[in-house]
Design an enzyme around this catalytic site. Sequence first.
Site, PDB file in Angstrom:
ATOM      1  N   ARG A   1     -51.414 -11.724  19.421  1.00 31.85           N
ATOM      2  CA  ARG A   1     -51.008 -12.996  18.795  1.00 31.85           C
ATOM      3  C   ARG A   1     -50.878 -12.848  17.281  1.00 31.85           C
ATOM      4  O   ARG A   1     -50.018 -13.478  16.651  1.00 31.85           O
ATOM      5  CB  ARG A   1     -52.010 -14.095  19.156  1.00 31.85           C
ATOM      6  CG  ARG A   1     -51.928 -14.500  20.609  1.00 31.85           C
ATOM      7  CD  ARG A   1     -52.976 -15.507  20.959  1.00 31.85           C
ATOM      8  NE  ARG A   1     -52.793 -16.735  20.213  1.00 31.85           N
ATOM      9  CZ  ARG A   1     -53.787 -17.628  20.044  1.00 31.85           C
ATOM     10  NH1 ARG A   1     -54.978 -17.388  20.536  1.00 31.85           N
ATOM     11  NH2 ARG A   1     -53.571 -18.736  19.380  1.00 31.85           N
TER      12      ARG A   1
ATOM     13  N   TYR B   1     -56.052 -11.319  20.820  1.00 34.32           N
ATOM     14  CA  TYR B   1     -55.819 -11.845  19.467  1.00 34.32           C
ATOM     15  C   TYR B   1     -54.949 -10.922  18.622  1.00 34.32           C
ATOM     16  O   TYR B   1     -54.153 -11.403  17.798  1.00 34.32           O
ATOM     17  CB  TYR B   1     -57.163 -12.168  18.781  1.00 34.32           C
ATOM     18  CG  TYR B   1     -57.705 -13.486  19.278  1.00 34.32           C
ATOM     19  CD1 TYR B   1     -58.660 -13.548  20.295  1.00 34.32           C
ATOM     20  CD2 TYR B   1     -57.187 -14.684  18.789  1.00 34.32           C
ATOM     21  CE1 TYR B   1     -59.117 -14.763  20.779  1.00 34.32           C
ATOM     22  CE2 TYR B   1     -57.632 -15.911  19.285  1.00 34.32           C
ATOM     23  CZ  TYR B   1     -58.587 -15.944  20.289  1.00 34.32           C
ATOM     24  OH  TYR B   1     -59.005 -17.146  20.779  1.00 34.32           O
TER      25      TYR B   1
ATOM     26  N   ASP C   1     -51.914 -19.852  13.471  1.00 32.62           N
ATOM     27  CA  ASP C   1     -50.825 -19.120  12.814  1.00 32.62           C
ATOM     28  C   ASP C   1     -50.724 -19.625  11.375  1.00 32.62           C
ATOM     29  O   ASP C   1     -51.259 -20.685  11.046  1.00 32.62           O
ATOM     30  CB  ASP C   1     -49.497 -19.328  13.573  1.00 32.62           C
ATOM     31  CG  ASP C   1     -49.057 -20.799  13.615  1.00 32.62           C
ATOM     32  OD1 ASP C   1     -48.868 -21.338  14.711  1.00 32.62           O
ATOM     33  OD2 ASP C   1     -48.920 -21.410  12.526  1.00 32.62           O
TER      34      ASP C   1
ATOM     35  N   HIS D   1     -59.480 -24.672  13.501  1.00 30.52           N
ATOM     36  CA  HIS D   1     -59.833 -23.671  14.510  1.00 30.52           C
ATOM     37  C   HIS D   1     -59.729 -22.255  13.971  1.00 30.52           C
ATOM     38  O   HIS D   1     -59.652 -21.307  14.739  1.00 30.52           O
ATOM     39  CB  HIS D   1     -58.936 -23.826  15.753  1.00 30.52           C
ATOM     40  CG  HIS D   1     -59.210 -25.085  16.518  1.00 30.52           C
ATOM     41  ND1 HIS D   1     -58.332 -25.589  17.454  1.00 30.52           N
ATOM     42  CD2 HIS D   1     -60.241 -25.969  16.476  1.00 30.52           C
ATOM     43  CE1 HIS D   1     -58.824 -26.713  17.956  1.00 30.52           C
ATOM     44  NE2 HIS D   1     -59.973 -26.964  17.375  1.00 30.52           N
TER      45      HIS D   1
HETATM   46  C1  BV8 Z   1     -66.905 -28.474  19.711  1.00 30.97           C
HETATM   47  C2  BV8 Z   1     -59.123 -21.044  19.421  1.00 30.97           C
HETATM   48  C3  BV8 Z   1     -68.998 -29.400  19.010  1.00 30.97           C
HETATM   49  C4  BV8 Z   1     -58.198 -20.324  18.542  1.00 30.97           C
HETATM   50  C5  BV8 Z   1     -59.189 -23.232  20.407  1.00 30.97           C
HETATM   51  C6  BV8 Z   1     -65.850 -32.354  27.895  1.00 30.97           C
HETATM   52  C7  BV8 Z   1     -65.307 -33.486  27.292  1.00 30.97           C
HETATM   53  C8  BV8 Z   1     -64.956 -33.478  25.948  1.00 30.97           C
HETATM   54  C9  BV8 Z   1     -65.125 -32.322  25.165  1.00 30.97           C
HETATM   55  C10 BV8 Z   1     -65.643 -31.213  25.777  1.00 30.97           C
HETATM   56  C11 BV8 Z   1     -66.013 -31.215  27.119  1.00 30.97           C
HETATM   57  N1  BV8 Z   1     -66.474 -29.998  27.413  1.00 30.97           N
HETATM   58  C12 BV8 Z   1     -66.438 -29.225  26.305  1.00 30.97           C
HETATM   59  C13 BV8 Z   1     -65.947 -29.960  25.299  1.00 30.97           C
HETATM   60  C14 BV8 Z   1     -65.736 -29.537  23.912  1.00 30.97           C
HETATM   61  C15 BV8 Z   1     -64.563 -28.581  23.823  1.00 30.97           C
HETATM   62  C16 BV8 Z   1     -63.328 -29.171  24.469  1.00 30.97           C
HETATM   63  O1  BV8 Z   1     -62.657 -29.998  23.867  1.00 30.97           O
HETATM   64  N2  BV8 Z   1     -62.992 -28.731  25.710  1.00 30.97           N
HETATM   65  C17 BV8 Z   1     -61.808 -29.282  26.353  1.00 30.97           C
HETATM   66  C18 BV8 Z   1     -61.061 -28.180  27.087  1.00 30.97           C
HETATM   67  C19 BV8 Z   1     -62.255 -30.403  27.289  1.00 30.97           C
HETATM   68  N3  BV8 Z   1     -64.321 -28.403  22.405  1.00 30.97           N
HETATM   69  C20 BV8 Z   1     -64.992 -27.453  21.719  1.00 30.97           C
HETATM   70  O2  BV8 Z   1     -65.757 -26.655  22.226  1.00 30.97           O
HETATM   71  C21 BV8 Z   1     -64.779 -27.475  20.221  1.00 30.97           C
HETATM   72  N4  BV8 Z   1     -66.063 -27.454  19.572  1.00 30.97           N
HETATM   73  O3  BV8 Z   1     -66.698 -29.448  20.413  1.00 30.97           O
HETATM   74  O4  BV8 Z   1     -68.090 -28.296  18.996  1.00 30.97           O
HETATM   75  C22 BV8 Z   1     -68.712 -30.245  17.808  1.00 30.97           C
HETATM   76  C23 BV8 Z   1     -67.813 -31.322  17.905  1.00 30.97           C
HETATM   77  C24 BV8 Z   1     -67.581 -32.101  16.800  1.00 30.97           C
HETATM   78  C25 BV8 Z   1     -68.209 -31.811  15.585  1.00 30.97           C
HETATM   79  C26 BV8 Z   1     -69.071 -30.729  15.517  1.00 30.97           C
HETATM   80  C27 BV8 Z   1     -69.329 -29.942  16.615  1.00 30.97           C
HETATM   81  C28 BV8 Z   1     -63.995 -26.244  19.772  1.00 30.97           C
HETATM   82  C29 BV8 Z   1     -62.592 -26.323  20.325  1.00 30.97           C
HETATM   83  C30 BV8 Z   1     -61.758 -25.187  19.721  1.00 30.97           C
HETATM   84  C31 BV8 Z   1     -61.362 -24.239  20.826  1.00 30.97           C
HETATM   85  N5  BV8 Z   1     -60.473 -23.225  20.272  1.00 30.97           N
HETATM   86  N6  BV8 Z   1     -58.466 -22.245  19.909  1.00 30.97           N
HETATM   87  C32 BV8 Z   1     -56.994 -19.916  19.337  1.00 30.97           C
HETATM   88  O5  BV8 Z   1     -57.150 -19.062  20.207  1.00 30.97           O
HETATM   89  O6  BV8 Z   1     -55.929 -20.467  19.057  1.00 30.97           O
HETATM   90  S1  BV8 Z   1     -58.422 -24.487  21.204  1.00 30.97           S
HETATM   91  C33 BV8 Z   1     -56.771 -24.240  21.433  1.00 30.97           C
HETATM   92  O7  BV8 Z   1     -56.307 -25.465  21.997  1.00 30.97           O
HETATM   93  C34 BV8 Z   1     -55.935 -24.074  20.176  1.00 30.97           C
HETATM   94  O8  BV8 Z   1     -56.635 -24.237  18.965  1.00 30.97           O
HETATM   95  C35 BV8 Z   1     -54.906 -25.186  20.340  1.00 30.97           C
HETATM   96  O9  BV8 Z   1     -54.378 -25.597  19.160  1.00 30.97           O
HETATM   97  C36 BV8 Z   1     -55.790 -26.199  20.926  1.00 30.97           C
HETATM   98  C37 BV8 Z   1     -55.207 -27.458  21.421  1.00 30.97           C
HETATM   99  O10 BV8 Z   1     -54.100 -27.155  22.209  1.00 30.97           O
HETATM  100  P1  BV8 Z   1     -52.686 -27.715  21.676  1.00 30.97           P
HETATM  101  O11 BV8 Z   1     -52.501 -27.262  20.278  1.00 30.97           O
HETATM  102  O12 BV8 Z   1     -52.638 -29.183  21.946  1.00 30.97           O
HETATM  103  O13 BV8 Z   1     -51.689 -26.913  22.576  1.00 30.97           O
HETATM  104  P2  BV8 Z   1     -51.266 -27.266  24.070  1.00 30.97           P
HETATM  105  O14 BV8 Z   1     -50.542 -26.095  24.626  1.00 30.97           O
HETATM  106  O15 BV8 Z   1     -52.450 -27.823  24.805  1.00 30.97           O
HETATM  107  O16 BV8 Z   1     -50.232 -28.472  23.894  1.00 30.97           O
HETATM  108  C38 BV8 Z   1     -49.010 -28.218  23.247  1.00 30.97           C
HETATM  109  C39 BV8 Z   1     -48.328 -29.575  23.101  1.00 30.97           C
HETATM  110  O17 BV8 Z   1     -47.109 -29.376  22.392  1.00 30.97           O
HETATM  111  C40 BV8 Z   1     -47.980 -30.206  24.434  1.00 30.97           C
HETATM  112  O18 BV8 Z   1     -48.338 -31.580  24.403  1.00 30.97           O
HETATM  113  C41 BV8 Z   1     -46.459 -30.064  24.539  1.00 30.97           C
HETATM  114  O19 BV8 Z   1     -45.859 -31.190  25.146  1.00 30.97           O
HETATM  115  C42 BV8 Z   1     -46.068 -30.014  23.075  1.00 30.97           C
HETATM  116  N7  BV8 Z   1     -44.863 -29.214  22.801  1.00 30.97           N
HETATM  117  C43 BV8 Z   1     -44.465 -28.063  23.417  1.00 30.97           C
HETATM  118  N8  BV8 Z   1     -43.290 -27.645  22.862  1.00 30.97           N
HETATM  119  C44 BV8 Z   1     -42.972 -28.550  21.891  1.00 30.97           C
HETATM  120  C45 BV8 Z   1     -43.965 -29.542  21.844  1.00 30.97           C
HETATM  121  N9  BV8 Z   1     -43.907 -30.585  20.996  1.00 30.97           N
HETATM  122  C46 BV8 Z   1     -42.864 -30.647  20.159  1.00 30.97           C
HETATM  123  N10 BV8 Z   1     -41.871 -29.729  20.143  1.00 30.97           N
HETATM  124  C47 BV8 Z   1     -41.891 -28.670  20.981  1.00 30.97           C
HETATM  125  N11 BV8 Z   1     -40.895 -27.782  20.962  1.00 30.97           N
END
Ligand code: BV8
Length: 225
Positions: A56, A53, A91, A106
């Site tokens: 970052r 972190y 960020d 987040h």
């Molecule tokens: C929770 C920390 C309960 C900070 C992050 C099974 C099924 C469903 C859900 C779950 C499951 N098992 C577990 C879960 C829940 C879990 C979850 O979702 N897991 C996933 C992996 C399945 N979620 C949690 O635990 C959350 N908490 O559920 O609590 C609750 C729920 C509701 C209400 C109350 C309680 C907590 C999740 C938070 C985790 N922390 N970050 C940090 O280090 O940054 S997550 C991390 O991923 C970041 O925050 C990031 O923002 C986030 C999502 O990723 P993206 O932002 O989408 O980034 P990614 O790289 O994936 O994608 C980038 C996209 O940009 C791509 O599509 C790409 O095409 C595009 N792109 C790239 N370049 C460009 C572009 N687009 C345009 N222009 C460009 N140039």
Amino acid sequence: MSKIVILTGAGISAESGLGTFRGEGGLWSQHRIEDVATPDGFARDPELVHRFYSARRQQAAEAQPNAAHLALAQLEQHWAGEVVIVTQNVDGLHEAAGARNVLHMHGTLRGALCAACAHQWQAPMEMTLETTCPACGAQQARPDVVWFGEIPYHMEEIISHLEEADLFASIGTSGQVYPAASFVQEAAVNGADTVELNLEPSEISRAFGVRHFGPATEIVPKWVE
Ligand code: BV8
């Protein structure tokens, strides 16, 4: 006047030089999610997590907002109705671009949280095991970000915005992380129009009424116009 709710993810900051999570060479490819973005990972190796972190935090501090961040700030300023930016990003580039109504579901890299007394303060650029809580003096500081298994910030407020939205836009997110990935359904079921702006189709593209694909710095300013 109509309300616009915008969800952003790492893709909107990609062209500011900040890594995304799941693309090739993404942040998670250098570290396993389980090792750096979970409470267990922090308990197992707090040094690794602080290093991840702090690197970052430094990168984000040196990054500049790009044309997509600036276009959203312009939209917020000139739209007669309300514009709410709900960001998964930690960020500060939306605020650096001039946006005011930003919810960091987040958390943020610039925040520190005391695991002993829950005090929140501005994190030092380099957070370490010796970082001391200014409120209680404990040395149990952690980044004030929401890890997997933790409850995102501002959920009640976000849900009420989604219920009132006339338009929901999702920008630069892969739609793989919940609850953020479910926001489009929440908005649509309450009558909002939905639009996805992303580099390429995401996990949730089919849930959107309209989709624009391309780099955010090109498609977001066009969409705002
Ligand atoms: C929770 C920390 C309960 C900070 C992050 C099974 C099924 C469903 C859900 C779950 C499951 N098992 C577990 C879960 C829940 C879990 C979850 O979702 N897991 C996933 C992996 C399945 N979620 C949690 O635990 C959350 N908490 O559920 O609590 C609750 C729920 C509701 C209400 C109350 C309680 C907590 C999740 C938070 C985790 N922390 N970050 C940090 O280090 O940054 S997550 C991390 O991923 C970041 O925050 C990031 O923002 C986030 C999502 O990723 P993206 O932002 O989408 O980034 P990614 O790289 O994936 O994608 C980038 C996209 O940009 C791509 O599509 C790409 O095409 C595009 N792109 C790239 N370049 C460009 C572009 N687009 C345009 N222009 C460009 N140039």
